[in-house]
Design a protein around this motif. Structure first.
Motif, PDB file in Angstrom:
ATOM      1  N   SER A 131      50.843  24.602 -61.286  1.00 35.02           N
ATOM      2  CA  SER A 131      51.891  24.330 -62.272  1.00 35.02           C
ATOM      3  C   SER A 131      52.010  25.471 -63.278  1.00 35.02           C
ATOM      4  CB  SER A 131      51.615  23.016 -63.005  1.00 35.02           C
ATOM      5  OG  SER A 131      51.619  21.939 -62.103  1.00 35.02           O
ATOM      6  N   ASP A 149      52.751  18.009 -65.984  1.00 30.75           N
ATOM      7  CA  ASP A 149      53.700  19.091 -65.794  1.00 30.75           C
ATOM      8  C   ASP A 149      54.637  19.240 -66.983  1.00 30.75           C
ATOM      9  OD1 ASP A 149      52.569  19.716 -63.464  1.00 30.75           O
ATOM     10  OD2 ASP A 149      53.971  18.611 -62.209  1.00 30.75           O
ATOM     11  N   GLU A 184      56.044  22.662 -55.567  1.00 31.16           N
ATOM     12  CA  GLU A 184      54.604  22.614 -55.780  1.00 31.16           C
ATOM     13  C   GLU A 184      54.023  21.376 -55.106  1.00 31.16           C
ATOM     14  OE1 GLU A 184      53.266  22.321 -59.889  1.00 31.16           O
ATOM     15  OE2 GLU A 184      51.368  21.476 -59.229  1.00 31.16           O
TER      16      GLU A 184
END
Ligand SMILES: Nc1nc2c(ncn2[C@@H]2O[C@H](COP(=O)(O)OP(=O)(O)OP(=O)(O)O)[C@@H](O)[C@H]2O)c(=O)[nH]1
Ligand SMILES: [Mg+2]
Length: 319
Positions: free
Chosen positions: A62, A98, A147
């Motif tokens: 991240s 995130d 991701e």
């Protein structure tokens, strides 16, 4: 509730984040309107460059993604970020983390951030992620960064969906090279050894370099995956990662690999959708005791299992 799909698609194309979010929710919820959505999106897809980032939990995916977004934004690109959690039916936890790490991009209208859980979906990651990528692509993202936490199969799946796959490792995690043995050596187009501010980064690079070199001799013109050292938390090495991505993309275009990968990806996508639909239909037939009835005939000897399977398949495909 039925949604005006063409209006949503129009708004998404104008870059309205709420419309993009709604469309991805339709994907995630496997809405009955999904077919309509995908039909409307199809002519607008095919422009986004899809970069997959995988690696063990906590390796810095991240943080790296966020630093890459900054670099792409500086280059004037619109960016979509898809954080896929293949292990959880809920994306809330990952999303919270995130939000902190991607916080600086949250108010940027040129950036879409979306977390997605895929467990519990028929077809899982292979089914859901490509549809969400299509939404971001059609919404005008020049780049889509995907991701995924590397848990075995999901790494391979996400690599299959990306134009370029970035595999992240970190020193001192012990499992880095173990993971490499488990198959990441085949999927990385670019390797990143993150947390290079920690001891052991050079050793990890050496080890990785050695393992990548162990494969059979490459022909000239083949892609040799570069290894880039980064300190994502300080944005160090990010320019080098950008250059590696650019080089890989140029190489793919020059050798027709990009078109080839995209065609293979589409083929797999079609197959997954078809198999998922067949399995669903098969389940319906089982529910209607069709399979049970066939099984009884096979037990009784009035039907052989091959003929029974043919009958079942015929039942699946008939409307
Ligand atoms: N020392 C150091 N720490 C870093 C670096 N990059 C990221 N971190 C830290 O490592 C931790 C994990 O970073 P994330 O970016 O969340 O890692 P991730 O791979 O996305 O993690 P998951 O999504 O949970 O799998 C955070 O505390 C980061 O601040 C780095 O280059 N050096
Ligand atoms: Mg993460």
């Amino acid at each position: 509730m039925a949604v005006d799909v063409s209006e949503l698609v129009e708004q998404a194309r104008e870059g309205r984040p709420r419309a993009v979010a709604r469309l991805i929710s339709l994907v995630e919820g496997a809405s009955p309107q999904l077919r309509e959505v995908m039909a409307a999106l199809a002519p607008r897809c095919g422009n986004a460059y899809v970069v997959g980032l995988t690696g063990s939990p906590g390796v810095g995916k991240s943080t790296s993604t966020s630093a890459l977004v900054t670099a792409f934004r500086r280059a004037g690109k619109r960016v979509g970020i898809l954080a896929v959690d293949p292990s959880s039916p809920f994306s809330g936890g990952a999303l919270l983390g995130d939000r902190v790490r991607m916080g600086e991009h949250a108010s940027d209208p040129g950036v879409y951030i979306r977390s997605m859980a895929t467990r519990g979906h028929l077809g899982g990651l292979a089914w859901a992620a490509p549809q969400a990528i299509r939404v971001l692509d059609a919404a005008g993202c020049d780049v889509v960064l995907v991701e995924t936490v590397g848990v075995g199969q999901s790494e391979v799946e996400i690599a299959a969906q990306a134009d370029t796959s970035v595999v992240l490792l970190a020193p001192g995690m012990g499992d880095g090279i173990q993971a490499a043995k488990a198959g990441i050596l085949e999927i990385g187009d670019v390797y990143v050894v993150n947390k290079a501010d920690r001891d052991g980064a050079d050793a990890t690079v050496r080890e990785l370099n050695h393992m990548l070199g162990l494969g059979e001799a490459r022909s000239p013109g083949d892609w040799r995956p570069p290894i880039v050292k980064t300190v994502a938390a300080r944005s160090e090495g990010v320019e080098e990662v950008m250059q590696a991505l650019e080089k890989h993309r140029a190489w793919m275009e020059e050798h027709g690999v990009l078109a080839e990968r995209r065609a293979r990806r589409a083929a797999r996508e079609i197959e997954t959708i078809a198999v998922t639909a067949l399995r669903e239909r098969m389940g319906e037939l089982r529910g209607r005791k069709r399979l049970g009835a066939l099984a009884e005939k096979v037990v009784g000897g009035s039907l052989d299992p091959y003929a029974a399977a043919d009958e079942l398949i015929a039942g699946v495909t008939e409307q």
